[in-house]
Structure formats: structure tokens, C-alpha cells
Design a protein around this motif. Sequence first.
Motif, PDB file in Angstrom:
ATOM      1  N   ILE A 174     -16.609 -31.280  -6.684  1.00 44.13           N
ATOM      2  CA  ILE A 174     -16.986 -32.454  -6.949  1.00 44.13           C
ATOM      3  C   ILE A 174     -18.330 -33.134  -6.734  1.00 44.13           C
ATOM      4  O   ILE A 174     -19.189 -33.023  -6.306  1.00 44.13           O
ATOM      5  CB  ILE A 174     -15.636 -32.889  -5.525  1.00 44.13           C
ATOM      6  N   ASN A 175     -18.309 -33.980  -7.657  1.00 46.91           N
ATOM      7  CA  ASN A 175     -19.828 -34.373  -8.419  1.00 46.91           C
ATOM      8  C   ASN A 175     -19.910 -35.980  -7.779  1.00 46.91           C
ATOM      9  O   ASN A 175     -20.846 -36.811  -8.039  1.00 46.91           O
ATOM     10  CB  ASN A 175     -20.446 -34.000  -9.306  1.00 46.91           C
ATOM     11  N   LYS A 176     -18.136 -36.748  -8.265  1.00 45.88           N
ATOM     12  CA  LYS A 176     -19.040 -38.137  -8.011  1.00 45.88           C
ATOM     13  C   LYS A 176     -17.777 -38.887  -7.070  1.00 45.88           C
ATOM     14  O   LYS A 176     -16.374 -37.698  -7.275  1.00 45.88           O
ATOM     15  CB  LYS A 176     -18.504 -39.116  -8.953  1.00 45.88           C
ATOM     16  N   ILE A 177     -17.086 -39.402  -6.102  1.00 44.25           N
ATOM     17  CA  ILE A 177     -16.151 -39.594  -5.052  1.00 44.25           C
ATOM     18  C   ILE A 177     -16.122 -41.759  -5.451  1.00 44.25           C
ATOM     19  O   ILE A 177     -17.577 -42.101  -4.854  1.00 44.25           O
ATOM     20  CB  ILE A 177     -16.256 -39.470  -3.661  1.00 44.25           C
ATOM     21  N   MET A 234     -18.674 -34.023   4.854  1.00 49.79           N
ATOM     22  CA  MET A 234     -17.098 -32.399   4.093  1.00 49.79           C
ATOM     23  C   MET A 234     -17.221 -32.320   3.467  1.00 49.79           C
ATOM     24  O   MET A 234     -16.676 -31.213   3.130  1.00 49.79           O
ATOM     25  CB  MET A 234     -15.925 -33.504   4.757  1.00 49.79           C
ATOM     26  N   LEU A 235     -17.392 -33.070   2.216  1.00 50.23           N
ATOM     27  CA  LEU A 235     -17.532 -32.542   0.492  1.00 50.23           C
ATOM     28  C   LEU A 235     -18.299 -32.165  -0.051  1.00 50.23           C
ATOM     29  O   LEU A 235     -18.461 -32.013  -0.854  1.00 50.23           O
ATOM     30  CB  LEU A 235     -16.518 -33.411  -0.203  1.00 50.23           C
ATOM     31  N   THR A 307     -11.000 -41.920  -6.026  1.00 51.90           N
ATOM     32  CA  THR A 307     -10.966 -40.872  -7.304  1.00 51.90           C
ATOM     33  C   THR A 307     -12.219 -39.681  -7.015  1.00 51.90           C
ATOM     34  O   THR A 307     -12.822 -40.118  -6.413  1.00 51.90           O
ATOM     35  CB  THR A 307     -11.159 -41.534  -8.368  1.00 51.90           C
ATOM     36  N   TYR A 308     -11.940 -38.444  -6.786  1.00 50.83           N
ATOM     37  CA  TYR A 308     -12.575 -37.843  -6.493  1.00 50.83           C
ATOM     38  C   TYR A 308     -13.283 -37.004  -8.445  1.00 50.83           C
ATOM     39  O   TYR A 308     -11.791 -36.496  -9.654  1.00 50.83           O
ATOM     40  CB  TYR A 308     -12.232 -36.027  -6.469  1.00 50.83           C
ATOM     41  N   SER A 309     -14.525 -37.369  -8.919  1.00 49.09           N
ATOM     42  CA  SER A 309     -14.188 -36.603 -10.265  1.00 49.09           C
ATOM     43  C   SER A 309     -14.893 -35.088  -9.917  1.00 49.09           C
ATOM     44  O   SER A 309     -16.383 -35.287  -9.444  1.00 49.09           O
ATOM     45  CB  SER A 309     -15.554 -37.389 -10.476  1.00 49.09           C
TER      46      SER A 309
END
Length: 344
Positions: A174-177, A234-235, A307-309
Motif C-alpha cells: 500500500i503506497n497511498k490511501i 497500522m498500515l 481507496t488503497y493504492s
Amino acid sequence: MKMYRLALIGFGNVGQGFVQILRDYGETITTETGASFRIVAICDALKGSIYQPEGYDPAELLDVVQKNGKLESLPAKARNMDAIQTIVVSNADVVVEMSFTDLKTGQPAIQYVDAAIKNKKHVVTTNKGPAALAYQELAEQARLYGVKFGVEGTVMSGTPALGLATQLLQGAGINKIQGILNGTTNYMLTKMAEGASYEDVLQEAQSLGYAEADPSGDVEGHDAAGKVVILAAMLMDAEIKLSDIDLEGITKITPADIELAAQHNEKWKLIGALEKKDGQIFASVKPTRVPLSHPLAGVDGATNAITYSTDLLGDVTLIGAGAGRMETGFAVLGDLLGIHRTLQ
Ligand code: HSE
């Protein structure tokens, strides 16, 4: 069949929503999952504190509290224990922490979670305070004491935004949220775009149970910022503080701003975002004009979306409830069933 005894710390909207789920769906849940849940203790600052080792009937709990606003007419082996005593003394296997959120200190909820862990009780919380201000320390302690620490309800209520990312997107990078992470403001912006006034829709959001006890936390963006901090911890394994977030709420959005956005085929959304760039994490919460063609533009009312990128899978978007009594009550059930799955 495995039975779990629960101590509820806090018995407001979320606690009552959870008990309603047990009342109405408890048997079905047990048939489907092999787990059953028995409430043995409740401690609430306003409604009182009761403990009965054999447990309470969910229907009776709800009847009494909805009729009297107090728990005192229920039978109890012990009464008036404070939250820490309830956690330490009761025979609960799991503490469900649902006291009020304080995003400045995280207290008293951090103390409660800490006490549960140190007394080797699993703990589930819907309270953003401990998750935003002490997630990494508490999760590490839970690991050391061999108990589980569930926080699903702190972001997007029962919609499994955290479970999806920590379990099913593990390894995807995951690089962007980006997300609509606050139900109150999304509800308000939606209604304001239909012509309602700021004051009226804030009151509506409060009476529908979406807004925090102090709704300035919603409209000034602090609630969404707390969720961004939780997502970062967390992510993205990043210890971001609330003060690190580039923060702006919706208090300055005027009917003229809304009209202007509509003229450009856009809608205002309060977007919480996290992005990894050159080894750094950028965090923000800002009202943003989103084109009507954008997937987040269609997410209206108290509904949230994230949205998880990812590196391996592109964008993955989850849309669902972000607030509400039963919806957050469901998050508690989700975490409890998560504990049950890991213990089987
Ligand atoms: N006040 C919050 C919201 C509740 O409106 O989204 C859920 O965290």
C-alpha cells in the motif's frame, strides 16, 4: 461451541447497538461461527456499573436501560465498581472498550486497554483515542501478554477497512490511501449540496448518532485526522502525530463554494490522505473538490469510502457505513469473531 464472557466499558450508542445485535442475531451468529458471547459486566459513567458472573440477557439489558437510563434495577453480584475494577475483578475473557473518545490524551481509554492487556484479557475498542495515540505500544504489549487487541471500529465503523488492508492486502504494497473517513461531514456536505443550512444538517447528524459528543471534532477534521493517524500506524508502520497532519475541516465551506463546485461538475468531500513518497509519509485532511466522474463523488450521506493504492494490485476501493449505532456495534462483533478465529 466456545463461549466468551464480555465486560463492556461504556454503554452508550455503540454498546447498545452491539447488545442489540446479540439480542437479535446472537443465535444465528453462534450457529454460523461456533462462538457465543455473554455479557457479564457493564460499567458506564452515567448508567452505573453491574457485574453478574453468570451473565445477563441482552433483551433485559436493553429494556432496562432504555426505560430507566440506568442499570441499577438489574440483579448484580457486585455494583458500583469503576472501570478498572470491572476489568480486573470480573471473570470476563474479553474487555470491550467503548468509553468516550478523547483525541488529545486518549484517556481514560488508554488506561482501560492497558489494564485489560496486563490482566491477560483480550481487548476490543471502538475508541479512536487509544488507537490514534498509542496503537503501536498497546499492540506490542498485547503481543507480549499473549492477548488480542482489536480496533476495527475506529475507522469506518463496521466496514472492514482495517481488516481488508491488514489481512487481505498484506504484501500488496500500500503506497497511498485516500478516503472519506468522517460520516458526519459527508452527511453535512451532501445535504448542503441539496440546499440545507450548515446548522440544520449538523443538528440532524447529531440526532442520527453520527456526530461525536463534541461535534467540533467532526467539522474541524480532528476525527478524520485521528483515523489517518490510525491508518498510518497500522498500515504504513509510521508514527504520525495529529499535529503532523495538514488539517482543515469543513467549517469554512459556504453555500457559494458549494454552488461554484456544482457549476464545475464537482462536489466537496472531506478527504483524508496518506502518501509514501521518497521514504517520507505525507498526511492530510482537507475539503477537496472532486469531479462528479470520480468514484468518491458518488459516496453520499454518512457513507464512507477508502481507496488503497497498491504496488501489486492498483487501486482497491471499499465503500460502506462509517458511523452509527448498529454499524459500529458490528465492528465489535467483527473483532470478537476475529479473536475467535485465531483461537480455534
Ligand atoms: N463522528 C464519527 C463520524 C463517528 O461522523 O464519522 C465515527 O467515527
